[in-house]
Scaffold this active site. Structure first.
Site, mmCIF file in Angstrom:
data_model
loop_
_atom_site.group_PDB
_atom_site.id
_atom_site.type_symbol
_atom_site.label_atom_id
_atom_site.label_comp_id
_atom_site.label_asym_id
_atom_site.label_seq_id
_atom_site.Cartn_x
_atom_site.Cartn_y
_atom_site.Cartn_z
ATOM 1 N N CYS A 115 0.885 -1.165 0.000
ATOM 2 C CA CYS A 115 0.000 0.000 0.000
ATOM 3 C C CYS A 115 0.918 1.208 0.000
ATOM 4 O O CYS A 115 1.508 1.544 1.025
ATOM 5 C CB CYS A 115 -0.911 -0.003 1.224
ATOM 6 N N CYS A 118 -0.674 4.454 2.181
ATOM 7 C CA CYS A 118 -0.713 4.393 3.653
ATOM 8 C C CYS A 118 -0.128 3.047 4.035
ATOM 9 O O CYS A 118 1.051 2.836 3.755
ATOM 10 C CB CYS A 118 -2.097 4.690 4.223
ATOM 11 N N SER A 119 -0.902 2.161 4.638
ATOM 12 C CA SER A 119 -0.360 0.822 4.919
ATOM 13 C C SER A 119 -1.508 -0.171 5.030
ATOM 14 O O SER A 119 -1.549 -0.986 5.941
ATOM 15 C CB SER A 119 0.458 0.809 6.212
ATOM 16 N N CYS A 120 -2.459 -0.121 4.074
ATOM 17 C CA CYS A 120 -3.643 -0.973 4.137
ATOM 18 C C CYS A 120 -3.261 -2.445 4.265
ATOM 19 O O CYS A 120 -2.326 -2.903 3.608
ATOM 20 C CB CYS A 120 -4.487 -0.766 2.887
#
Lengths: 213, 217
Positions: A115, A118-120
């Site tokens: 991701c 962001c950091s999905c």
């Protein structure tokens, strides 16, 4: 109610950046004390959240799903068709798996999940994401130089094996289904699940080890 | 918005620090911070506004704050904007007025909350999809001061639609508190289209993109 006022939010963020103490543990302790004193939360509730992800929800869930897909062709078909429904058969559906897609590695195709914005991550299936997945280095480089990133994880791919990088830009989340290792004929699901690593389900591992299983 | 959160393709970060396995919360404060964010928030917020607040952090803070500190910034900002906390309280740690102790949530209750967060972001709309499977599309320049999920590295690029997911809530609108459905597609780009001649011809990148990010090629 939320104001959705972005100028104000940016101003508040700058103020916090200038004034908060540098130690995250101290900041967090101060905030927890404040929220408890205001009556917004009980410390025991925070204990329960920590316990949920430390003891109950983690990559062993995803490993069970992968192992079943190896031994049960009908389940594999359901997983590839609608992974959200398939993991619900285990009760593993939950936070951030409302739109889950499974992608299978083959002899000629490797899949890698990132991701960049962001950091999905599919929390209720794989648990908390590893630090490297959230790092700037991984998010920046996985889309641009996936082969170099993979080699840092010990995965050296022949040129002929294609790499497909899935950048999780919407609410879809992804599960990489690694290949079943050779010489595991007749193994039961539990023994197979023990081979499946977190990194393999994100795509930063490829060949699962069968020794010490 | 064009800030440092949009990391795809940025160079200079050095190697990835690889781990095979690690605890859910390597440092104790991370678990506390995570639990706090999950427990105390602004019910009127949206996932997109949450992400946009992270993007609005000063770039230096974004690059140096640990992951759950970014979440904590959002939590504090949302609570201040909602009028539930003041900046003075946050910085001093002193409550302006004590409240009655909050009720405790059990592990079983928390596990049930996590299970119930199986949200669908699908939003039924009347309009049919503008693009079909295998259609060649081009991403727009789509530059905005607001929130968007089209990364800069994939602007103005040619790709092929490989999946249509129905219509989903548009993040650009969600970050403004609006719930707008729009068709969502997975679009495949060759690595060479995005990264030029150095890319491996066998490699590609897929992104999940809303219809308003795309035009017919």
């Amino acid at each position: 109610m939320a104001t959705f006022d972005r100028e104000d939010a940016a101003k508040l963020a700058r103020h916090l950046h200038s004034h908060l103490p540098s130690d995250p543990a101290l900041r967090t302790k101060t905030l927890e004390s404040l929220l408890v004193e205001r009556g917004f939360v009980a410390p025991e509730t925070i204990d329960a959240w920590v316990e949920a992800y430390s003891e109950h929800i983690g990559p062993k869930r995803g490993a069970q799903v992968v192992a079943r897909s190896w031994v049960d062709p009908a389940f594999r078909a359901r997983l590839m068709d609608d992974a959200t429904a398939a993991i619900a058969e285990f009760g593993f559906d939950g936070d951030a798996t409302g739109h889950l897609k499974a992608v299978e590695n083959t002899d000629t195709q490797h899949h890698l999940i990132v991701c960049t914005l962001c950091s999905c991550y599919p929390f209720s299936l794989l648990g908390m994401s590893p630090a490297w997945y959230k790092s700037a280095a991984y998010r920046a480089r996985a889309v641009r130089e996936p082969r170099q990133v993979l080699s840092e994880f010990g995965v050296d791919l022949p040129e002929t094996v294609g790499v497909r990088v899935w950048d999780s830009t919407a609410e879809l989340r992804y599960l990489v289904v690694p290949q079943r290792p050779a010489n595991t004929d007749g193994w039961d699901e539990a023994r197979l699940a023990a081979l499946v690593t977190r990194n393999a389900m994100i795509g930063t591992a490829r060949h699962l080890k069968t020794e010490a299983a | 918005m064009d800030s440092i959160h949009d990391l795809g393709g940025k160079q200079g970060f050095g190697p990835v620090t690889v781990t095979e396995d690690e605890p859910a919360f390597p440092e104790a404060w991370e678990g506390r911070a995570y639990g706090l964010v999950q427990s105390v928030g602004d019910p009127g917020s949206t996932i997109d506004w949450f992400r946009h607040i992270v993007e609005l952090m000063p770039p230096a803070a974004y690059l140096t704050e640990p992951y759950f500190q970014k979440w904590q910034y959002v939590q504090i900002i949302e609570l201040i904007q909602a009028g539930k906390l003041s900046m003075d309280e946050v910085l001093s740690g002193q409550a302006s007025k004590p409240g009655d102790p909050a009720s405790k949530r059990s592990l079983e209750k928390v596990l049930a909350i996590i299970h119930d967060k199986n949200h669908s972001f699908e939003r039924k709309i009347d309009a049919g999809p503008a693009f079909v499977l295998n259609q060649r599309v081009r991403t727009k320049r789509h530059m905005t001061a607001g929130h968007t999920r089209l990364p800069a590295y994939a602007r103005d690029s040619l790709g092929d639609v490989i999946a249509h997911h129905g219509s989903h809530a548009l993040p650009d609108a969600g970050a403004r508190g609006e719930d707008v459905g729009e068709h969502l597609y997975t679009v495949r780009f060759t690595a060479a289209e995005l990264w030029g001649d150095e890319a491996n011809p066998n490699d590609d990148v897929t992104l999940d993109l809303w219809e308003s990010y795309l035009v017919p090629a």
